[in-house]
Design an enzyme around this catalytic site. Structure first.
Site, PDB file in Angstrom:
ATOM      1  N   LEU B 127       3.553  51.166   4.537  1.00 26.39           N
ATOM      2  CA  LEU B 127       2.881  49.898   5.308  1.00 26.39           C
ATOM      3  C   LEU B 127       1.578  50.492   5.590  1.00 26.39           C
ATOM      4  O   LEU B 127       0.428  49.656   5.360  1.00 26.39           O
ATOM      5  CB  LEU B 127       3.593  49.865   7.079  1.00 26.39           C
ATOM      6  CG  LEU B 127       2.535  49.383   7.859  1.00 26.39           C
ATOM      7  CD1 LEU B 127       3.185  47.702   7.977  1.00 26.39           C
ATOM      8  CD2 LEU B 127       2.832  49.776   9.427  1.00 26.39           C
ATOM      9  N   THR B 128       1.392  51.425   5.985  1.00 27.28           N
ATOM     10  CA  THR B 128      -0.228  51.965   6.143  1.00 27.28           C
ATOM     11  C   THR B 128      -1.007  51.968   4.966  1.00 27.28           C
ATOM     12  O   THR B 128      -0.587  52.283   3.727  1.00 27.28           O
ATOM     13  CB  THR B 128      -0.178  53.483   6.794  1.00 27.28           C
ATOM     14  OG1 THR B 128       0.888  53.478   7.921  1.00 27.28           O
ATOM     15  CG2 THR B 128      -1.712  53.777   7.073  1.00 27.28           C
ATOM     16  N   GLU B 129      -2.226  51.454   5.174  1.00 23.10           N
ATOM     17  CA  GLU B 129      -3.303  51.680   3.943  1.00 23.10           C
ATOM     18  C   GLU B 129      -4.487  52.191   4.518  1.00 23.10           C
ATOM     19  O   GLU B 129      -4.796  52.352   5.754  1.00 23.10           O
ATOM     20  CB  GLU B 129      -3.455  50.002   3.520  1.00 23.10           C
ATOM     21  CG  GLU B 129      -2.234  49.223   3.073  1.00 23.10           C
ATOM     22  CD  GLU B 129      -2.674  48.067   2.728  1.00 23.10           C
ATOM     23  OE1 GLU B 129      -3.796  47.456   2.562  1.00 23.10           O
ATOM     24  OE2 GLU B 129      -1.498  47.311   2.193  1.00 23.10           O
ATOM     25  N   GLY B 133      -3.782  50.471   9.723  1.00 18.08           N
ATOM     26  CA  GLY B 133      -2.765  51.358  10.131  1.00 18.08           C
ATOM     27  C   GLY B 133      -2.111  50.636  11.388  1.00 18.08           C
ATOM     28  O   GLY B 133      -1.114  49.856  11.061  1.00 18.08           O
ATOM     29  N   SER B 134      -2.477  50.770  12.630  1.00 21.87           N
ATOM     30  CA  SER B 134      -1.928  50.160  13.816  1.00 21.87           C
ATOM     31  C   SER B 134      -2.130  48.647  13.583  1.00 21.87           C
ATOM     32  O   SER B 134      -1.568  47.729  14.179  1.00 21.87           O
ATOM     33  CB  SER B 134      -2.622  50.587  14.928  1.00 21.87           C
ATOM     34  OG  SER B 134      -2.569  52.093  15.156  1.00 21.87           O
ATOM     35  N   THR B 160       5.594  58.711   4.210  1.00 24.72           N
ATOM     36  CA  THR B 160       6.857  59.816   4.287  1.00 24.72           C
ATOM     37  C   THR B 160       7.886  59.621   3.318  1.00 24.72           C
ATOM     38  O   THR B 160       8.367  58.461   3.211  1.00 24.72           O
ATOM     39  CB  THR B 160       6.987  59.890   5.752  1.00 24.72           C
ATOM     40  OG1 THR B 160       5.948  60.205   6.625  1.00 24.72           O
ATOM     41  CG2 THR B 160       8.095  61.119   5.809  1.00 24.72           C
ATOM     42  N   GLU B 371       3.920  56.552  14.140  1.00 24.16           N
ATOM     43  CA  GLU B 371       4.758  55.246  14.392  1.00 24.16           C
ATOM     44  C   GLU B 371       4.194  54.812  15.720  1.00 24.16           C
ATOM     45  O   GLU B 371       4.792  54.553  16.781  1.00 24.16           O
ATOM     46  CB  GLU B 371       6.094  55.936  14.581  1.00 24.16           C
ATOM     47  CG  GLU B 371       6.635  56.327  13.231  1.00 24.16           C
ATOM     48  CD  GLU B 371       8.011  56.107  13.082  1.00 24.16           C
ATOM     49  OE1 GLU B 371       8.709  55.184  13.691  1.00 24.16           O
ATOM     50  OE2 GLU B 371       8.690  56.714  12.180  1.00 24.16           O
ATOM     51  N   THR B 373       0.024  54.943  17.690  1.00 25.23           N
ATOM     52  CA  THR B 373      -0.743  55.968  18.571  1.00 25.23           C
ATOM     53  C   THR B 373      -0.265  55.962  20.067  1.00 25.23           C
ATOM     54  O   THR B 373       0.341  54.977  20.530  1.00 25.23           O
ATOM     55  CB  THR B 373      -2.023  55.719  18.473  1.00 25.23           C
ATOM     56  OG1 THR B 373      -2.431  54.731  18.861  1.00 25.23           O
ATOM     57  CG2 THR B 373      -2.477  55.921  16.888  1.00 25.23           C
ATOM     58  N   SER B 374      -0.844  56.811  20.706  1.00 28.96           N
ATOM     59  CA  SER B 374      -0.744  56.951  22.335  1.00 28.96           C
ATOM     60  C   SER B 374      -1.520  55.599  22.751  1.00 28.96           C
ATOM     61  O   SER B 374      -1.108  55.142  23.772  1.00 28.96           O
ATOM     62  CB  SER B 374      -1.176  58.203  22.876  1.00 28.96           C
ATOM     63  OG  SER B 374      -0.353  59.432  22.618  1.00 28.96           O
TER      64      SER B 374
END
Lengths: 259, 390
Positions: B127-129, B133-134, B160, B371, B373-374
């Site tokens: 997903l992340t590029e 990300g978010s 991962t 997965e 961020t805070s």
């Protein structure tokens, strides 16, 4: 192939050990487990079952809490369990234990009886031989490898000086060492499935054994007393001062009769 | 109301704990130091059924016997000795298996799931590029349907389980067109490992989670059959969001394992290490901090297993979503604090790799990032309260 495994509930070796007022081992008031050495017998039975499309029944003798040894075996994958539970059993020695096991085992008419190489509490390694005598079956002890082909069983025994390979035919009693396999850890599926597996509880009466044949009063041996092991001492530190360390080390080893 | 896990869950905890103590704990420091991804251990975890706790029996999973709570127990206990293997399990199930299980066709499930559930294969979720990300809608990777094939171009990062020797596929999100008004249409596509043009770049040099398999990926004219589309075309973003809610609770469970490890290491060390002729645990300055670790462990565990119980009970999505965000936010921030406290309890030794506490200190930080961020968790919680937060 029908396989019976004799499994013992023992005090957890990593926890506290206590004795009752009559010098018998306290099995109720301390954390207990299926004897680690019996896990190898359970695992071996499961592997033979899976290869022969058979059945594994686990038998234990002991107080109410000893049912945990059966449960752990069922969680690992055994099919059913038998728990011989009777107050008169308290304090039984290995001869009495083998009598109870023999009666419980023969009801199952097994092709193969598997035991661990010793219990991790008593550590006598005599029950498999006594069981064989009482059941009139051949026995091979301390098996490090077991190969089953129909009714023929090939067993490897690793001795200090030589390795023996022994061939026997079923029905047969085997004790297995901790070299014969790697016991599996129960999976969640196995743990959940064990809830539904049958466990038969039997009394001495069900096995045709009189109360005075077993228990502390019938035991051939008795523990008169015990003392706690001395706490560990700080040990000896050898400091290598001007190259004298090796000499000091040798003197220490000689004084302790290690060399 | 019950505050206890079932007897079966506790028996399972014992089983995983014994497995982790025997098979993982003695090797974790070496894997971390050498950046080794232990494929054989993954296979052993598969034998123990850890990858199939939420999968149907037909694919080798625990079926009706299994549940999400048991997965959290497994992640917590593995994470208690090795956060790297904890995240490997979490990602394998949450990001690898779950999307295929939830959105896959019968054929896709039959083809990929048995090996993934057995632990003989792993799947990544791309997903992340570099620029997304978010903000998943900013996805730049493109997939174009040419004839009966998707042609994919783009790159992914921080993925991962994407480049291990047993990785069988990576699910990637890609723009497959534009909606009315110019918004991107994002879809999810299965890319099998080894597909020409799909290149797994060298593993990252990470601060923590060093034994976990994480890579950048590049996709150059990657051709996969049209039937490798996962779920509905244009639903990639929604599918991804659904996947992340479960993953948040699983990350919270990993954080609980981290806090528990800090607690146990600190209690032991504070009882053994003496200064001025007394154990350092006799000093209030140390003892009070360790008391706080117990509070963190219990609070994090409570929030995490409450969220897991909501999922298992099939409670409404909104209720679970909030509980997942609350559990993830609190547990991961507590885990970072817990590692800081444990390192302080260990003093100079806490700064040495000789003790596992230093490894946990490095591993914890990413829990507040991966997965969601805070900050993202706070947004989700604020929105669930009806606040008009951006």
């Amino acid at each position: 192939m029908k396989i019976v495994v004799c499994a013992k509930y023992v005090p957890d070796a990593t926890g506290d050990r206590k004795f009752n007022a009559d010098n018998t081992v306290d099995r109720v008031g301390v954390d207990g487990v299926l004897s680690e050495l019996d896990e190898y017998a359970v695992e071996e039975a499961l592997q033979i079952r899976d290869a022969t499309d058979g059945e594994v029944v686990v038998v234990t003798v002991g107080p109410e809490v000893a049912r945990a040894a059966v449960l752990k075996s069922l969680q690992m994958g055994a099919d059913s369990g038998v728990h011989v539970l009777d107050e008169a059993i308290h304090g039984s020695d290995s001869a009495a234990t083998s009598l109870i096991l023999a009666r419980a085992v023969e009801r199952q008419r097994p092709d193969l009886v598997l035991c661990g190489m010793a219990s991790t509490d008593g550590g006598m390694s005599v029950v498999p031989a006594m069981l064989a005598e009482r059941l009139g079956l051949p026995q091979v002890t301390f098996a490090s490898e077991v190969v089953v082909e129909d009714t023929t069983v090939r067993i490897r025994r690793d001795g200090d000086a030589a390795t023996e390979v022994i061939e026997a035919t079923t029905p047969l009693i085997l004790s297995v060492t901790d070299q014969c396999n790697e016991p599996r850890y129960p999976s969640f599926k196995g743990i959940m499935a064990a809830k539904k597996k049958p466990v038969e509880t039997l009394t001495l009466g069900d096995l045709g054994i009189a109360a005075d044949q077993v228990g502390l009063d019938a035991a051939w041996t008795r523990v008169d007393g015990f003392t706690e092991r001395l706490p560990k001492s700080a040990g000896t530190v050898v400091t290598d001062d001007n190259g004298s360390g090796a000499d000091q080390l040798v003197s220490f080893l000689v004084s302790q009769k290690f060399v | 109301m019950s505050f206890e896990l079932s007897r079966e869950h506790e028996d399972f905890r014992k089983s995983v704990r014994e497995f982790a103590a025997a098979e993982i704990a003695p090797r974790a420091a070496r894997w971390d130091k050498e950046h080794t991804f232990p494929v054989e251990t993954v296979r052993q975890m598969g034998e123990l059924g850890l990858f199939g706790l939420t999968a149907p029996e037909e694919y080798g999973g625990a079926g009706d016997y299994g549940d999400f709570t048991s997965l959290c127990v497994a992640i917590e206990e593995i994470g208690r000795v090795d956060q790297s293997m904890g995240i490997t399990l979490e990602a394998a199930v949450g990001l690898g298996i779950n999307p295929i299980l939830t959105f896959g066709t019968a054929e896709q499930r039959e083809k990929w799931l048995p090996d993934l559930v057995a632990g003989t294969a792993l799947a990544g979720f791309g997903l992340t590029e570099p620029g997304a990300g978010s903000d998943a809608a900013a996805t730049k990777t493109r997939a174009q349907l040419v004839g009966d094939e998707w042609v994919i171009n783009g790159s992914k990062q921080f993925i991962t389980n994407s480049g291990s020797e047993i990785t069988s596929l990576v699910t990637v999100t890609a723009r497959t067109g534009e909606r009315e008004g110019g918004k991107a249409e994002v879809s999810t596509i299965i890319v099998p490992a080894g597909t020409p043009g799909f290149v797994v770049e060298n593993a990252y040099d990470k601060l923590g989670w060093r034994a976990s398999d994480t890579h950048p990926l590049s996709l150059t004219d990657v051709h996969v059959p049209a039937d490798h589309l996962l779920g509905e075309r244009g639903r990639g973003y929604g599918q991804f969001l659904a996947t992340l809610d479960d993953g948040r609770v699983a990350i919270a469970a990993l954080a609980v394992g981290c806090i528990q490890a800090c607690l146990e290491m600190s209690v032991q060390y504070a009882g053994e290490r003496t200064t001025f002729n007394v154990p350092i645990g006799a000093k209030q300055g140390v003892a009070f901090q360790i008391a706080d670790l117990q509070v963190m462990a219990e609070a994090a565990r409570g929030l995490t297993y409450k969220a897991a119980a909501l999922k298992d009970a099939g409670r409404p999505r909104a209720e679970f979503k909030q509980a997942a965000a609350v559990a993830k936010l609190y547990s991961t921030e507590a885990a970072v604090t817990a590692t800081r406290i444990a390192t302080q309890v260990f003093g100079g030794y806490g700064f040495m790799e000789e003790y596992p506490v230093a490894r946990f200190y490095r591993d914890a930080k990413v829990l507040e990032i991966g997965e969601g961020t805070s900050e993202v968790q706070r947004i989700l919680i604020a929105r669930s309260l009806g606040l008009p937060v951006e």
